[in-house]
Design a protein around this motif. Sequence first.
Motif, PDB file in Angstrom:
ATOM      1  N   SER A  67      14.733   9.153  -1.352  1.00 34.75           N
ATOM      2  CA  SER A  67      14.305   8.110  -2.289  1.00 34.75           C
ATOM      3  C   SER A  67      13.103   7.314  -1.808  1.00 34.75           C
ATOM      4  CB  SER A  67      15.474   7.167  -2.568  1.00 34.75           C
ATOM      5  OG  SER A  67      16.526   7.881  -3.144  1.00 34.75           O
ATOM      6  N   GLY A  68      12.561   7.653  -0.643  1.00 31.58           N
ATOM      7  CA  GLY A  68      11.336   6.999  -0.195  1.00 31.58           C
ATOM      8  C   GLY A  68      11.363   6.357   1.172  1.00 31.58           C
ATOM      9  N   ALA A  69      12.511   6.281   1.814  1.00 29.54           N
ATOM     10  CA  ALA A  69      12.545   5.749   3.185  1.00 29.54           C
ATOM     11  C   ALA A  69      11.931   6.779   4.131  1.00 29.54           C
ATOM     12  CB  ALA A  69      13.981   5.441   3.606  1.00 29.54           C
ATOM     13  N   ASP A  70      11.202   6.309   5.117  1.00 28.19           N
ATOM     14  CA  ASP A  70      10.592   7.210   6.091  1.00 28.19           C
ATOM     15  C   ASP A  70      11.444   7.388   7.332  1.00 28.19           C
ATOM     16  OD1 ASP A  70       7.955   7.800   4.809  1.00 28.19           O
ATOM     17  OD2 ASP A  70       7.894   5.612   4.824  1.00 28.19           O
ATOM     18  N   LEU A  71      12.262   6.390   7.636  1.00 29.05           N
ATOM     19  CA  LEU A  71      13.127   6.433   8.813  1.00 29.05           C
ATOM     20  C   LEU A  71      14.362   5.604   8.514  1.00 29.05           C
ATOM     21  CD1 LEU A  71      13.586   7.075  11.882  1.00 29.05           C
ATOM     22  CD2 LEU A  71      12.370   4.936  12.363  1.00 29.05           C
ATOM     23  N   VAL A  72      15.534   6.119   8.883  1.00 30.92           N
ATOM     24  CA  VAL A  72      16.780   5.382   8.723  1.00 30.92           C
ATOM     25  C   VAL A  72      17.430   5.263  10.093  1.00 30.92           C
ATOM     26  CG1 VAL A  72      19.047   5.294   7.620  1.00 30.92           C
ATOM     27  CG2 VAL A  72      17.091   6.249   6.370  1.00 30.92           C
ATOM     28  N   LEU A  73      17.656   4.039  10.514  1.00 31.76           N
ATOM     29  CA  LEU A  73      18.326   3.748  11.776  1.00 31.76           C
ATOM     30  C   LEU A  73      19.714   3.212  11.477  1.00 31.76           C
ATOM     31  CD1 LEU A  73      15.363   1.823  13.444  1.00 31.76           C
ATOM     32  CD2 LEU A  73      15.960   4.233  13.755  1.00 31.76           C
ATOM     33  N   GLU A  74      20.674   3.505  12.337  1.00 35.79           N
ATOM     34  CA  GLU A  74      22.032   3.007  12.110  1.00 35.79           C
ATOM     35  C   GLU A  74      22.199   1.617  12.704  1.00 35.79           C
ATOM     36  OE1 GLU A  74      26.728   4.172  12.797  1.00 35.79           O
ATOM     37  OE2 GLU A  74      25.166   5.636  13.273  1.00 35.79           O
TER      38      GLU A  74
ATOM     39  N   GLY B  31       0.819  -1.202   0.000  1.00 38.93           N
ATOM     40  CA  GLY B  31       0.000   0.000   0.000  1.00 38.93           C
ATOM     41  C   GLY B  31       0.852   1.251   0.000  1.00 38.93           C
ATOM     42  N   PRO B  32       0.343   2.318  -0.618  1.00 40.06           N
ATOM     43  CA  PRO B  32       1.125   3.539  -0.768  1.00 40.06           C
ATOM     44  C   PRO B  32       1.448   4.250   0.549  1.00 40.06           C
ATOM     45  CG  PRO B  32      -1.127   3.887  -1.495  1.00 40.06           C
ATOM     46  CD  PRO B  32      -0.977   2.428  -1.218  1.00 40.06           C
ATOM     47  N   ASP B  33       0.678   3.972   1.591  1.00 43.86           N
ATOM     48  CA  ASP B  33       0.921   4.612   2.891  1.00 43.86           C
ATOM     49  C   ASP B  33       1.849   3.803   3.790  1.00 43.86           C
ATOM     50  OD1 ASP B  33      -0.730   6.731   2.196  1.00 43.86           O
ATOM     51  OD2 ASP B  33      -2.519   5.762   3.007  1.00 43.86           O
ATOM     52  N   THR B  34       2.429   2.740   3.259  1.00 46.26           N
ATOM     53  CA  THR B  34       3.335   1.906   4.049  1.00 46.26           C
ATOM     54  C   THR B  34       4.563   2.710   4.465  1.00 46.26           C
ATOM     55  OG1 THR B  34       2.619  -0.078   2.886  1.00 46.26           O
ATOM     56  CG2 THR B  34       4.743  -0.198   4.025  1.00 46.26           C
ATOM     57  N   ALA B  35       4.878   2.668   5.753  1.00 45.30           N
ATOM     58  CA  ALA B  35       6.085   3.326   6.258  1.00 45.30           C
ATOM     59  C   ALA B  35       7.270   2.401   6.012  1.00 45.30           C
ATOM     60  CB  ALA B  35       5.945   3.625   7.740  1.00 45.30           C
ATOM     61  N   MET B  36       8.347   2.957   5.482  1.00 45.85           N
ATOM     62  CA  MET B  36       9.558   2.191   5.188  1.00 45.85           C
ATOM     63  C   MET B  36      10.647   2.560   6.191  1.00 45.85           C
ATOM     64  SD  MET B  36       9.010   0.284   2.594  1.00 45.85           S
ATOM     65  CE  MET B  36       7.836   0.108   1.276  1.00 45.85           C
ATOM     66  N   VAL B  37      11.064   1.585   6.977  1.00 44.03           N
ATOM     67  CA  VAL B  37      12.115   1.770   7.972  1.00 44.03           C
ATOM     68  C   VAL B  37      13.354   1.041   7.469  1.00 44.03           C
ATOM     69  CG1 VAL B  37      12.823   1.356  10.356  1.00 44.03           C
ATOM     70  CG2 VAL B  37      10.422   1.880   9.838  1.00 44.03           C
ATOM     71  N   CYS B  38      14.439   1.770   7.306  1.00 43.26           N
ATOM     72  CA  CYS B  38      15.699   1.171   6.861  1.00 43.26           C
ATOM     73  C   CYS B  38      16.674   1.100   8.028  1.00 43.26           C
ATOM     74  CB  CYS B  38      16.328   2.008   5.753  1.00 43.26           C
ATOM     75  SG  CYS B  38      15.400   1.989   4.208  1.00 43.26           S
ATOM     76  N   VAL B  39      17.346  -0.023   8.158  1.00 45.69           N
ATOM     77  CA  VAL B  39      18.475  -0.156   9.071  1.00 45.69           C
ATOM     78  C   VAL B  39      19.705  -0.179   8.191  1.00 45.69           C
ATOM     79  CG1 VAL B  39      19.621  -1.606  10.772  1.00 45.69           C
ATOM     80  CG2 VAL B  39      17.143  -1.395  10.807  1.00 45.69           C
ATOM     81  N   MET B  40      20.576   0.819   8.374  1.00 42.78           N
ATOM     82  CA  MET B  40      21.696   1.013   7.466  1.00 42.78           C
ATOM     83  C   MET B  40      23.012   1.025   8.232  1.00 42.78           C
ATOM     84  SD  MET B  40      22.324   4.175   4.822  1.00 42.78           S
ATOM     85  CE  MET B  40      22.824   5.312   6.093  1.00 42.78           C
ATOM     86  N   SER B  41      24.020   0.426   7.633  1.00 45.17           N
ATOM     87  CA  SER B  41      25.363   0.490   8.208  1.00 45.17           C
ATOM     88  C   SER B  41      25.819   1.948   8.260  1.00 45.17           C
ATOM     89  CB  SER B  41      26.328  -0.347   7.374  1.00 45.17           C
ATOM     90  OG  SER B  41      26.277   0.048   6.021  1.00 45.17           O
ATOM     91  N   GLY B  42      26.739   2.233   9.176  1.00 50.41           N
ATOM     92  CA  GLY B  42      27.250   3.597   9.335  1.00 50.41           C
ATOM     93  C   GLY B  42      28.389   3.880   8.378  1.00 50.41           C
ATOM     94  N   ASN B  43      29.452   4.462   8.880  1.00 51.66           N
ATOM     95  CA  ASN B  43      30.583   4.835   8.028  1.00 51.66           C
ATOM     96  C   ASN B  43      31.447   3.648   7.616  1.00 51.66           C
ATOM     97  OD1 ASN B  43      30.022   7.606   7.863  1.00 51.66           O
ATOM     98  ND2 ASN B  43      30.895   7.929   9.881  1.00 51.66           N
ATOM     99  N   PHE B  44      31.246   2.520   8.279  1.00 52.76           N
ATOM    100  CA  PHE B  44      31.917   1.276   7.892  1.00 52.76           C
ATOM    101  C   PHE B  44      30.848   0.308   7.443  1.00 52.76           C
ATOM    102  CE2 PHE B  44      34.757   3.286  10.870  1.00 52.76           C
ATOM    103  CZ  PHE B  44      35.985   3.156  10.257  1.00 52.76           C
ATOM    104  N   VAL B  45      31.111  -0.384   6.360  1.00 50.99           N
ATOM    105  CA  VAL B  45      30.118  -1.294   5.797  1.00 50.99           C
ATOM    106  C   VAL B  45      30.573  -2.732   5.978  1.00 50.99           C
ATOM    107  CG1 VAL B  45      29.180   0.422   4.200  1.00 50.99           C
ATOM    108  CG2 VAL B  45      31.101  -0.990   3.478  1.00 50.99           C
ATOM    109  N   GLN B  46      29.797  -3.625   5.430  1.00 45.02           N
ATOM    110  CA  GLN B  46      30.018  -5.050   5.632  1.00 45.02           C
ATOM    111  C   GLN B  46      31.478  -5.444   5.402  1.00 45.02           C
ATOM    112  OE1 GLN B  46      27.558  -7.554   3.155  1.00 45.02           O
ATOM    113  NE2 GLN B  46      26.884  -8.641   4.940  1.00 45.02           N
ATOM    114  N   ARG B  47      31.966  -6.264   6.284  1.00 44.65           N
ATOM    115  CA  ARG B  47      33.343  -6.778   6.271  1.00 44.65           C
ATOM    116  C   ARG B  47      34.396  -5.704   6.533  1.00 44.65           C
ATOM    117  NH1 ARG B  47      30.381  -9.110   2.430  1.00 44.65           N
ATOM    118  NH2 ARG B  47      29.900 -11.294   2.699  1.00 44.65           N
ATOM    119  N   GLY B  48      33.985  -4.554   7.101  1.00 43.58           N
ATOM    120  CA  GLY B  48      34.920  -3.553   7.578  1.00 43.58           C
ATOM    121  C   GLY B  48      35.412  -2.533   6.583  1.00 43.58           C
ATOM    122  N   ASP B  49      34.881  -2.528   5.374  1.00 47.55           N
ATOM    123  CA  ASP B  49      35.295  -1.523   4.395  1.00 47.55           C
ATOM    124  C   ASP B  49      34.742  -0.149   4.771  1.00 47.55           C
ATOM    125  OD1 ASP B  49      36.617  -3.356   2.779  1.00 47.55           O
ATOM    126  OD2 ASP B  49      34.852  -3.739   1.535  1.00 47.55           O
ATOM    127  N   PHE B  50      35.414   0.918   4.314  1.00 49.05           N
ATOM    128  CA  PHE B  50      34.888   2.265   4.466  1.00 49.05           C
ATOM    129  C   PHE B  50      33.743   2.458   3.485  1.00 49.05           C
ATOM    130  CE2 PHE B  50      39.291   2.835   5.885  1.00 49.05           C
ATOM    131  CZ  PHE B  50      39.084   3.519   7.086  1.00 49.05           C
TER     132      PHE B  50
END
Length: 108
Positions: free
Chosen positions: A63-70, A29-48
């Motif tokens: 781009s459409g996320a409603d909330l971004v958590l680290e 549905g168009p009113d769906t809230a999108m919550v993203c959990v995103m890596s910080g300044n270091f990404v998977q396997r320790g890369d910058f």
Amino acid sequence: MEVAGIIVEYNPLHSGHLRLLEAGRAALGPDTAMVCVMSGNFVQRGDFALLRKHARARAAVESGADLVLELPLPWAVSSAEGFAAGGVQALAATGVVEHLLFGSECGD
């Protein structure tokens, strides 16, 4: 209102990520809230990360996320399994995420 969670890096954000956000809203549905959990300044396997976390979070919201958590660092720099487990734990801890969205490079 539906609430969906996505575990992301957006390193960098690309059209496949945008399609996942769009497909989630199309399915839930168009009113769906999108919550993203995103890596910080270091990404998977320790890369910058290519861009700092705030720039990537801003791009996600624009781009459409409603909330971004680290995603906490120990999980962000883990193996794929640890990265995913930490992301699921973070989304579950919100107490509001009802759906987990994910994409794959091969479509399976």
